[in-house]
Design an enzyme around this catalytic site. Structure first.
Site, mmCIF file in Angstrom:
data_model
loop_
_atom_site.group_PDB
_atom_site.id
_atom_site.type_symbol
_atom_site.label_atom_id
_atom_site.label_comp_id
_atom_site.label_asym_id
_atom_site.label_seq_id
_atom_site.Cartn_x
_atom_site.Cartn_y
_atom_site.Cartn_z
ATOM 1 N N THR A 204 0.822 -1.215 0.000
ATOM 2 C CA THR A 204 0.000 0.000 0.000
ATOM 3 C C THR A 204 0.856 1.265 0.000
ATOM 4 O O THR A 204 0.361 2.344 0.321
ATOM 5 C CB THR A 204 -0.920 0.021 1.234
ATOM 6 O OG1 THR A 204 -0.111 -0.055 2.425
ATOM 7 C CG2 THR A 204 -1.899 -1.145 1.209
ATOM 8 N N THR A 207 -0.534 4.938 -1.312
ATOM 9 C CA THR A 207 -1.981 4.967 -1.568
ATOM 10 C C THR A 207 -2.566 6.359 -1.339
ATOM 11 O O THR A 207 -3.438 6.806 -2.087
ATOM 12 C CB THR A 207 -2.731 3.957 -0.676
ATOM 13 O OG1 THR A 207 -2.292 4.104 0.681
ATOM 14 C CG2 THR A 207 -2.476 2.536 -1.134
#
Length: 259
Positions: A204, A207
């Site tokens: 992630t 993000t």
């Protein structure tokens, strides 16, 4: 061709910062420009160094952009010093920039601190009032609101506190700690929940940068704020679902999954 400017730090590993912003803007159909606030030495495992640009040089970058290719939207990411916040605020007011999205980057996905003391308060005072929307995550929302966020009702209280005190819309990103990728928009005194499906991907990195840049891209193209958020969430879900796996830590998204 609509245009967007990112004002943010550089990520040497390419997953976050202006590198993520530029990839996101291009794949969302707008021409991307950048004004770099800082160089970072970082990768998927953490940040090992931050080198700020001078306020004068940041102002020069902004002048170069605004006097030639005026951006249809502006995304502001990592700004790690008070002097740079002051320059950004003054110059954006001077050039009458529009469709400003502020991602208050205070902590990296890896947990590394990215801002010095005094930055959150100065962001609230100088940058947030210029913003069409700000996009804090839960830890950032706690810092900015002074409210411990442990539930969806806490999210509503925190978003309202930030939005009312700073005069901007707030997209508080729920994340897996509160719910399954459901984000809360507080805008014009009303709450709107944007539901998302949880994608079980540990990678992630970037993000937050990606979502805010996708929102700015939508605003640049003339979408309403709710529509820009919906399109941005769809894009980031696809980038996560692509399941790219690079690096030894929390790896980057596949920004080019549509290509």
């Amino acid at each position: 061709m609509k245009t967007a400017l990112t004002i943010a730090g550089s990520d040497s590993s390419g997953g976050a910062g202006i590198q993520a912003d530029i990839k996101t803007m291009i794949t969302n159909g707008v021409y991307a420009m950048s004004a770099i606030t800082a160089l970072t030495a970082q990768n998927t495992t953490g940040v090992s160094g931050i080198f700020d640009v001078t306020p004068e040089f940041l102002a020069a970058q902004l002048a170069a952009v605004f006097t030639d290719i005026f951006p249809d939207a502006v995304k502001i990411g990592m700004v790690s010093s008070p002097a740079l916040i002051e320059v950004i605020s003054e110059r954006l007011r001077f050039y009458q920039a529009k469709h400003i999205v502020v991602d208050p980057v205070l902590v990296a996905t890896s947990g590394s601190a990215l801002a010095s003391g005094g930055v959150p308060d100065l962001m609230k005072k100088l940058l947030f009032p210029l913003a069409e929307v700000i996009t804090p995550n839960i830890p950032e929302g706690e810092v900015l609101s002074g409210i411990k966020i442990q539930s969806e009702s806490d999210m509503e209280r925190a978003a309202k506190e930030i939005g009312d005190s700073c005069g901007c819309a707030v997209l508080l990103k729920g994340g897996h700690s509160i719910n399954d990728a459901n984000d809360l928009l507080y805008h014009n005194g009303t709450f709107t929940w944007f539901t998302g499906k949880r994608i079980d991907n540990p990678n992630t990195h970037g993000t937050g940068c990606t979502l805010s840049s996708a929102i700015a891209s939508g605003l640049a193209k003339g979408l309403s704020l709710p529509d820009a958020i919906s399109a941005a969430k769809e894009y980031i879900s696809g980038a996560l679902a692509s399941m790219m796996d690079l690096g030894h830590g929390s790896g980057p998204l596949n920004h080019a999954y549509r290509i």
